[in-house]
Design a protein around this motif. Structure first.
Motif, mmCIF file in Angstrom:
data_model
loop_
_atom_site.group_PDB
_atom_site.id
_atom_site.type_symbol
_atom_site.label_atom_id
_atom_site.label_comp_id
_atom_site.label_asym_id
_atom_site.label_seq_id
_atom_site.Cartn_x
_atom_site.Cartn_y
_atom_site.Cartn_z
ATOM 1 N N ASP A 200 0.880 -1.169 0.000
ATOM 2 C CA ASP A 200 0.000 0.000 0.000
ATOM 3 C C ASP A 200 0.922 1.224 0.000
ATOM 4 O O ASP A 200 1.563 1.524 1.020
ATOM 5 N N PHE A 201 1.059 1.872 -1.115
ATOM 6 C CA PHE A 201 2.037 2.958 -1.230
ATOM 7 C C PHE A 201 1.705 4.168 -0.363
ATOM 8 O O PHE A 201 2.589 4.926 0.008
ATOM 9 N N LYS A 202 0.437 4.327 -0.036
ATOM 10 C CA LYS A 202 0.082 5.423 0.889
ATOM 11 C C LYS A 202 0.733 5.174 2.262
ATOM 12 O O LYS A 202 1.302 6.075 2.880
ATOM 13 N N VAL A 203 0.622 3.932 2.684
ATOM 14 C CA VAL A 203 1.229 3.560 3.975
ATOM 15 C C VAL A 203 2.745 3.678 3.883
ATOM 16 O O VAL A 203 3.402 4.204 4.781
ATOM 17 N N PHE A 204 3.281 3.215 2.753
ATOM 18 C CA PHE A 204 4.726 3.267 2.555
ATOM 19 C C PHE A 204 5.242 4.710 2.657
ATOM 20 O O PHE A 204 6.219 4.987 3.376
ATOM 21 N N LEU B 37 4.977 6.045 6.215
ATOM 22 C CA LEU B 37 6.052 5.513 7.075
ATOM 23 C C LEU B 37 7.396 6.157 6.743
ATOM 24 O O LEU B 37 8.164 6.506 7.639
ATOM 25 N N SER B 38 7.651 6.321 5.437
ATOM 26 C CA SER B 38 8.925 6.936 5.023
ATOM 27 C C SER B 38 9.030 8.354 5.562
ATOM 28 O O SER B 38 10.078 8.767 6.062
ATOM 29 N N THR C 245 4.439 11.872 13.183
ATOM 30 C CA THR C 245 5.228 12.520 12.119
ATOM 31 C C THR C 245 5.152 14.039 12.280
ATOM 32 O O THR C 245 6.171 14.743 12.194
ATOM 33 N N ALA C 246 3.933 14.517 12.524
ATOM 34 C CA ALA C 246 3.749 15.966 12.703
ATOM 35 C C ALA C 246 4.556 16.461 13.901
ATOM 36 O O ALA C 246 5.229 17.499 13.830
ATOM 37 N N ILE C 247 4.521 15.685 14.983
ATOM 38 C CA ILE C 247 5.287 16.062 16.186
ATOM 39 C C ILE C 247 6.781 16.100 15.857
ATOM 40 O O ILE C 247 7.499 17.013 16.277
ATOM 41 N N SER C 248 7.244 15.112 15.086
ATOM 42 C CA SER C 248 8.670 15.066 14.719
ATOM 43 C C SER C 248 9.049 16.300 13.900
ATOM 44 O O SER C 248 10.103 16.902 14.126
#
Lengths: 488, 410
Positions: free
Chosen positions: A388-392, A395-396, B66-69
């Motif tokens: 799932d590239f959205k998840v990828f 995460l990245s 992520t936003a916090i980071s």
């Protein structure tokens, strides 16, 4: 299909759990290092280190510096060590079978003569060919040991045999030591924080490449020009200011840098000195000391760490040399872990067995292996259309932003506490370096670590150091380090 | 408590803001995942709910972290900028103040001796005009302490007058009750060096602090104040007297207390081993050999460090046959370090026959370094008695002989 689904479920859960533990570990490191740094600063901000010099009850110290083919810079390097002032000090230079003119240069310059000094060879070493002392009273505290080649650990052991001091400081002969470094290192031994005996203390090592050095002292700190060195500056910030500080907070520190560390001589002697059969002798020594304190002495002790930059060293400035260094570090870590595997998850060793050692196994040794497996797994999933590239991308983005925030925290502490590197230019450069590190330096490091694993397990190369080329600080000549083990 | 809050308003404010920020972040993590939140009679609508409502919980968490980071990254960057430049500016100001005040303070204390020197009134006026901010006042106090600790003469009265004229008592109080330990330390130095009264009880409280540096400075301050009627009691109240504390206390005592001020007996008899260590070292530094017998009693105590210093001092005071006899009897049971001290002390033993017999035994049986030391004593007493060891079958004895001849003869 069910089998495939089960396999992916297992892999997904494994990687997720691993990543979550790693994330928690990094957050903990950030919090713990902050607490420890704050405590250290509050405690020491106004401590006058020079007052230690007036104390009457001080431990005696031997500075032990192994030297191999250092002809180009040996005279200056020894001078900078002799100039370190401390009431009870001796400098022991161990010439580890240099094949150049190092020994002759020292003899001539320091007016050395061979003496008969009784050595208690408690630790077995390669043959000591002679011990030298100077006829010049100014170098009264200088002892030079000339011995057959046996590697850095063997040279340090020879130095320990000669030493009659309470403590010894192991240094790389070409390291640049801060003027008050010795006082800062000895302070924990005097403090006995919490009534605990200090068995070893270490401090922050910084990158000396490009810095201006005069008379064995850093006179101007410059941010390096080469990208590979810049990566290591940032890496050292994180490793020392955040990592080791956090481990020090929980008294779980397993390594005192081989370039600069102070040890209780009697304990090191009792455990048989440095292990000459490994290339990670600094890590192995601390682990063995801890094990000994738990198993034999059974007294309260600690390994102290000082967040002040105490020593400056030249780091590899080419990928070839960096590769050899990282390869060696990996082999050293694997070797130590396998030698002391009985400590892993062993409650007998307290937080060392339950926390530090498992961390080393999971995130120092296995991390590159898990990372490469994860990468292959990811490509397989891509080929199978299961990503799932959205998840990828989410995460990245998280990984990049978290890594950047973590690096920035180390940069912040460097600026707040030491402020050695200055200027807008430096600041923007190091932020760029932090970003580039994720894309360039980290994959390279993973590659070198994998090579280290390959060399250790497949090629059975556990001891080779590889040639280390270094530029002598005060001259433009290059010296070679680490050939000793290749010769054997 | 009132004093603590009053003098540390900024300290508590920063922590309060930190806590509120943390709570706010936790609240936001909840808020953005719900359509609205009602609080204090108000309804707060989540403007991003249309985006977050489709997210699974873990993905929402991931985006939030992520936003916090990203925010942390920016905050760290701005703080780095701030510390790099704002602090550099403040450091420059501090350095300037320190340099100016150092010069003026030296002129002030030596104004009587300097030809054409200004009167104290001129200096009062200068400092009154200059030391108006907290920072300037703090720097002035630092300079005063630094100067007093560097010069031999005691300018306590002079500095006290200056402080009274400038009304710096409030600044001292603020520093003393600050939550910042480094400020407490400077206040303790000022109070103790200038012997300012009224703080003794709170200083005692600081001697029980968990922070080593503060605890140590408070003890030293009490010693400097010489309000101590019972040194043994004061030292016994310390949590743990480290080697660092012992050294600091010894050097403070050397500068502040005369022999008459110290009750050596109670220190040497103290149940706390580290207090007894201080007693032994005071006896050593002041060469009070009349306490030799009390030191002897400490040779059997539990603590290694105490036994070590007690042996060192007892061996150095040994002057009678009884002393030597006692040491020779105890020799075999002692540690390597204590044995070394015993051997060193034997050079004055008058019964040479006994001495050589004992040393010969050491050379034959003991550790290499002890052999060297024993041979050195033999060498100092009678060189010819050394020669037989040259051809000893024992490799270590021969090696020790060569070291003695090589290093001490040539």
């Amino acid at each position: 299909m069910i089998i495939l689904f089960t396999i992916t479920e297992i892999f997904n859960n494994f990687f997720l759990t691993y990543a979550l533990i790693l994330f928690a570990a990094y957050v903990s490191v950030a919090i713990l290092s902050t607490i420890e740094l704050r405590f250290y600063l509050k405690k020491n901000k106004y401590f006058d280190y020079n007052s230690i010099l007036s104390y009457k009850e001080l431990p005696s110290i031997s500075i032990i510096a192994p030297a191999f083919n250092e002809e180009a810079s040996i005279v200056e390097n020894i001078r900078s060590l002799i100039l370190i002032y401390y009431p009870k000090i001796e400098v022991i230079i161990v010439n580890d079978g240099s094949t150049d003119e190092s020994m002759q240069t020292i003899i001539e310059h320091y007016e050395l003569v061979k003496v008969n000094m009784a050595i208690d060879e408690k630790i077995e070493t390669k043959k000591v060919r002679g011990i030298y002392k100077s006829l010049n009273k100014a170098y009264d505290n200088l002892i030079v040991v000339d011995k057959s080649n046996g590697g850095k650990a063997d040279a340090l052991n020879a130095g320990i045999n000669v030493s009659r001091s309470d403590l010894f400081l192991a240094v790389d002969v070409d390291s640049i030591i801060e003027p008050d470094a010795l006082l800062k290192l000895v302070k924990p031994f005097l403090e006995e924080e919490g009534g605990r005996k200090v068995i070893s203390s270490g401090g922050v090592v910084r990158v000396a490449n490009n810095c201006t050095i005069k008379d064995g002292k850093i006179t101007e700190v410059k941010f390096p020009k080469k990208l590979i060195v810049k990566f290591q500056v940032l890496e050292y910030f994180r490793a020392f200011t955040l990592g080791r500080m956090a481990w020090s907070k929980v008294d779980g520190l397993l390594i005192i840098s081989g370039a600069f560390g102070m040890f209780d001589r009697e304990i090191v002697e009792k455990i048989g000195g440095y292990d000459t059969s490994t290339v990670g002798e600094d890590l192995e020594l601390v682990v063995r000391m801890r094990k000994y304190m738990r198993d034999v002495e059974k007294t309260k002790y600690r390994v102290a760490f000082i967040p002040d930059p105490l020593c400056w060293t030249e780091v590899p400035s080419s990928y070839k040399i960096l590769g050899r260094q990282r390869n060696r570090w990996t082999r050293g870590a694997i070797d130590t872990i396998s030698k002391h595997r009985s400590m892993i998850f062993n409650p007998k060793y307290g937080r060392i067995g339950l926390l530090s050692f498992p961390y080393w196994v999971m995130f120092e040794w296995l991390a590159p292996i898990i990372e490469i497996i994860g990468l292959f797994y990811f490509f397989i999933l891509v080929l199978m259309g299961l990503v799932d590239f959205k998840v990828f991308f989410s995460l990245s983005l998280f990984i990049i932003s978290f890594t950047m925030a973590f690096s920035l925290l180390a940069i912040l502490y460097e600026s707040y506490i030491y402020n050695k590197y200055k200027g807008f230019k430096y600041l923007f450069q190091i932020i760029f370096v932090a970003l580039a590190e994720i894309i360039i330096f980290h994959p390279i490091n993973v590659y070198y670590s994998l090579l280290g694993n390959f060399d250790f397990f497949v090629r059975k190369n556990k001891k080779g150091w590889g040639v280390m080329l270094r530029t002598a600080f005060d001259s433009k000549k290059q010296t070679t380090h680490g050939q000793e083990n290749n010769k054997k | 408590m009132k004093k603590l809050i009053f003098y540390n308003f900024r300290y508590y404010l920063i922590r309060l803001i930190g806590l509120l920020t943390l709570l706010y972040v936790i609240y936001l993590s909840y808020f953005y995942y719900h359509p609205s939140v009602e609080a204090f009679g108000y309804v707060f609508i989540n403007p991003y709910y249309q985006y977050t409502k489709y997210l699974e919980q873990w993905r929402y968490f991931l985006i939030f972290v992520t936003a916090i980071s990203i925010i942390s990254f920016n905050v760290f960057f701005l703080l780095t900028l701030y510390f790099t430049y704002a602090r550099a500016k403040s450091d420059k100001k501090r350095q300037q103040l320190e340099s100016d005040y150092s010069e003026k303070i030296v002129s002030f204390i030596y104004s009587d001796f300097l030809s054409g020197g200004k009167s104290p009134e001129d200096f009062y006026q200068y400092f009154k005009k200059s030391a108006t901010s907290w920072l300037a006042q703090e720097m002035l106090l630092r300079v005063i302490i630094k100067t007093q600790s560097l010069v031999e003469e005691n300018f306590r009265t002079r500095f006290t007058e200056l402080i009274v004229h400038l009304k710096l008592q409030k600044t001292i109080k603020r520093l003393f009750y600050s939550k910042n330990i480094s400020k407490n330390i400077i206040a303790l130095k000022v109070i103790s060096h200038l012997k300012i009264t009224g703080y003794a009880n709170d200083i005692v409280r600081y001697t029980k602090s968990n922070n080593y540096a503060l605890r140590n400075e408070a003890t030293t301050a009490l010693l400097r104040l010489t309000e101590i009627t019972n040194l043994d009691k004061l030292l016994s109240n310390q949590q743990h007297l480290s080697k660092l504390s012992i050294n600091t206390i010894l050097s403070t005592l050397d500068h502040n207390l005369t022999d008459d001020d110290i009750d050596f007996v109670s220190l040497l008899k103290s149940q706390k081993v580290r207090v007894a260590v201080i007693g032994v070292l005071l006896v050593k530094n002041r060469r009070k050999s009349e306490y030799k017998d009390l030191i002897k009693n400490n040779l059997n105590r539990e603590d290694d460090f105490l036994r070590e210093v007690a042996w060192e001092v007892y061996a150095s005071f040994a002057n009678s046959d009884l002393d030597y006899e006692f040491m020779l009897q105890r020799f075999d049971k002692e540690t390597y370090k204590n044995k070394l001290m015993i051997i060193k002390s034997l050079k004055n033993l008058e019964n040479k026959r006994k001495l050589f017999a004992f040393l010969d035994n050491v050379v034959r049986k003991e550790h290499l370094i002890l052999k060297v030391q024993a041979l050195k004593i033999i060498f100092e007493n009678n060189f010819y008695r050394l020669l037989p060891y040259k051809v000893s079958d024992n490799k270590n004895v021969a090696s020790a002989y060569h070291e003695v001849v090589d290093l001490y003869l040539s």
